[in-house]
Motif scaffolding. Structure first.
Motif, short mmCIF file in Angstrom:
data_model
loop_
_atom_site.label_atom_id
_atom_site.label_comp_id
_atom_site.label_asym_id
_atom_site.label_seq_id
_atom_site.Cartn_x
_atom_site.Cartn_y
_atom_site.Cartn_z
N LEU A 1 0.84 -1.20 0.00
CA LEU A 1 0.00 0.00 0.00
C LEU A 1 0.88 1.25 0.00
CD1 LEU A 1 -2.89 1.13 0.15
CD2 LEU A 1 -2.61 1.21 2.64
N LYS A 2 1.96 1.20 0.75
CA LYS A 2 2.85 2.36 0.83
C LYS A 2 3.41 2.70 -0.55
CE LYS A 2 7.18 3.97 2.88
NZ LYS A 2 8.31 3.64 3.73
N THR A 3 3.83 1.68 -1.29
CA THR A 3 4.36 1.93 -2.63
C THR A 3 3.28 2.46 -3.55
OG1 THR A 3 6.01 0.20 -2.33
CG2 THR A 3 5.51 0.83 -4.59
N TRP A 4 2.09 1.92 -3.42
CA TRP A 4 0.97 2.41 -4.25
C TRP A 4 0.69 3.88 -3.94
CZ3 TRP A 4 -4.49 3.23 -3.00
CH2 TRP A 4 -5.31 3.33 -4.12
N LEU A 5 0.68 4.22 -2.66
CA LEU A 5 0.46 5.62 -2.28
C LEU A 5 1.58 6.51 -2.80
CD1 LEU A 5 -0.73 5.08 1.42
CD2 LEU A 5 -2.14 5.91 -0.48
N ALA A 6 2.80 6.01 -2.74
CA ALA A 6 3.93 6.80 -3.25
C ALA A 6 3.75 7.08 -4.73
CB ALA A 6 5.24 6.06 -3.01
N GLY A 7 3.25 6.09 -5.46
CA GLY A 7 3.01 6.31 -6.89
C GLY A 7 1.97 7.39 -7.13
N ILE A 8 0.91 7.37 -6.33
CA ILE A 8 -0.12 8.41 -6.46
C ILE A 8 0.49 9.78 -6.15
CG2 ILE A 8 -2.29 9.28 -5.53
CD1 ILE A 8 -3.07 6.38 -4.93
N ALA A 9 1.30 9.83 -5.09
CA ALA A 9 1.92 11.09 -4.68
C ALA A 9 2.84 11.62 -5.79
CB ALA A 9 2.69 10.91 -3.38
N ILE A 10 3.59 10.74 -6.40
CA ILE A 10 4.51 11.17 -7.46
C ILE A 10 3.72 11.70 -8.66
CG2 ILE A 10 6.17 10.33 -9.17
CD1 ILE A 10 7.26 8.48 -6.94
N ARG A 11 2.64 11.00 -9.01
CA ARG A 11 1.84 11.48 -10.15
C ARG A 11 1.24 12.84 -9.84
NH1 ARG A 11 0.86 6.03 -10.44
NH2 ARG A 11 -1.03 6.06 -9.22
N TRP A 12 0.77 13.04 -8.60
CA TRP A 12 0.23 14.35 -8.23
C TRP A 12 1.32 15.41 -8.33
CZ3 TRP A 12 2.00 17.71 -4.60
CH2 TRP A 12 1.25 18.89 -4.48
N TRP A 13 2.48 15.09 -7.84
CA TRP A 13 3.58 16.06 -7.82
C TRP A 13 3.96 16.47 -9.25
CZ3 TRP A 13 8.89 14.73 -9.13
CH2 TRP A 13 9.78 15.78 -8.93
N ARG A 14 3.98 15.50 -10.16
CA ARG A 14 4.28 15.84 -11.57
C ARG A 14 3.24 16.82 -12.12
NH1 ARG A 14 5.78 9.80 -13.71
NH2 ARG A 14 8.03 10.05 -13.81
N GLU A 15 1.99 16.54 -11.81
CA GLU A 15 0.93 17.45 -12.27
C GLU A 15 1.12 18.83 -11.65
OE1 GLU A 15 -2.28 13.79 -12.13
OE2 GLU A 15 -2.77 15.68 -11.14
N PHE A 16 1.47 18.84 -10.39
CA PHE A 16 1.67 20.10 -9.67
C PHE A 16 2.81 20.90 -10.30
CE2 PHE A 16 3.64 22.54 -6.21
CZ PHE A 16 2.55 23.23 -5.72
N GLU A 17 3.90 20.22 -10.59
CA GLU A 17 5.05 20.90 -11.20
C GLU A 17 4.68 21.43 -12.58
OE1 GLU A 17 8.66 21.08 -9.93
OE2 GLU A 17 7.17 21.25 -8.35
#
Lengths: 189, 179
Positions: free
Chosen positions: B74-90
């Motif tokens: 679950l932690k890795t899955w959440l990290a993937g979501i966080a990274i995708r959000w961060w890319r969108e944010f950038e």
């Protein structure tokens, strides 16, 4: 590049140490729960009464949910668009019903303020702010007299001129909720 | 990455059963510290972005949990979501989240002395976002190159190469050199 681990023991130690902190700000959990509930992704449980009591007793510092940017945790220069602009402070005085809000209601309110500030930051603003605890600390004879409205929080931001600053101030959701505000230019010294 | 997956499975099952708040709060408390520190450093110390990222990650996770197949933790899955959000944010902020060209980076020697944590945090924050991501995922959070590759959408060899360049850039910063 071979991909082998070429870290020195010092490098490994210092990088591993970064898994400790910084911790999420207090109130973030309630803000997340409020957002999920508002989006129909979570059914509110039986925690409301306890949270309400906690909020009444301690005055949860929910406002700091990401509105308090940078200054304490990671100083960073403001966006280039605001460099050199005059700064203003927007003082927020509580609406009459502010202290009656339950913790979940307050979390929703805070999320609204936060989204407003984030929207401004995405548009290039350097806005930051904090919620103030309900009770001031006692300074004895130096206490300022209490005003008719309690000071509940503030925002600091840059704007090109007073008219632009007033426009930002008028868009603050605090005013829609019946709160009052004062906008003061900061004298740079 | 070990993250007590059985507990996560139980909590997710309880949450999905009735969108249970108590179960969700338990999940939040297990993973929020990781998500917050990861996003805070990924964003170069922008606490506002980190707060927003944590919230968005959980909103997206709550929407997608019912179709999560547990092929990762679950932690890795959440990290993937966080990274995708961060890319969108950038991207929204008009910043480029990827790495500079390799030719821009001179090699830098490993650090063999004690480094103050604040200096390290500052050096990390000053790196190109893609370099921060590489170091945070592998050297700080302990993901393997295979996991980093999965999370960031590159192959394993590229992950290793990016990490090497990122370390070199970090060493240069800590040595007071530009990179």
């Amino acid at each position: 590049m071979s991909g082998h681990d070429d870290r020195t023991p010092e490098e490994t130690r210092m990088l591993n140490a970064l898994t400790a902190g910084p911790e999420p700000p207090p109130g973030l959990e309630d803000a997340v729960v409020a957002r999920l509930a508002a989006g129909g992704l979570l059914a509110r449980g039986q925690r409301t009464a306890r949270l309400r009591a906690l909020a009444a007793a301690a005055g949860l510092a929910l406002f700091a949910l990401g509105i308090a940017v940078g200054a304490r945790r990671a100083p960073a220069p403001g966006p280039p668009a605001v460099a050199g602009m005059p700064r203003y402070v927007l003082l927020l005085y509580d609406a009459p019903d502010e202290r009656e809000l339950t913790a979940p209601e307050m979390a929703v309110r805070v999320a609204e303020y936060r989204d407003w500030a984030i929207g401004l930051r995405r548009a290039g603003s350097d806005i930051s702010g904090e919620k103030l605890a309900p009770q001031p600390l006692d300074l004895g004879a130096a206490n300022a007299p209490a005003g008719p409205l309690p000071l509940g929080g503030y925002f600091v931001f840059s704007a090109k001129d007073p008219a632009a600053a007033a426009e930002v101030a008028r868009s603050c959701p605090h005013l829609r909720h019946g709160g009052r505000a004062a906008l003061r230019p900061i004298e740079e010294t | 990455m070990s993250d007590h997956g059985d507990d996560d499975r139980d909590l997710v099952a309880r949450f999905l059963e009735g969108r249970d708040e108590v179960a969700f709060r338990a999940l939040y408390r297990r993973h929020a510290a990781f998500l917050y520190r990861f996003l805070l450093r990924l964003s170069g110390g922008d606490a506002s972005a980190a707060d927003e990222g944590v919230q968005e990650t959980w909103v997206r996770a709550a929407r997608g949990l019912s179709s999560f197949e547990w092929r990762s933790s679950l932690k890795t899955w959440l990290a993937g979501i966080a990274i995708r959000w961060w890319r969108e944010f950038e991207r929204t902020a008009g910043r480029e989240a990827e790495l500079p060209e390799e030719s821009e980076l001179p090699p830098a020697p490993p650090i063999r002395r004690e480094i103050e944590r604040l200096d390290l945090e500052r050096a990390l924050a000053s790196l190109a976002p893609g370099y921060r991501r590489a170091i945070l995922l592998h050297d700080v959070e302990g993901y393997t190159h295979e996991e980093v590759a999965e999370l960031t959408g590159v192959d394993v060899g590229t992950s290793k190469s990016q990490l090497s360049r990122a370390r070199s850039a970090l060493r240069a910063r800590l040595s007071g050199r530009k990179s």
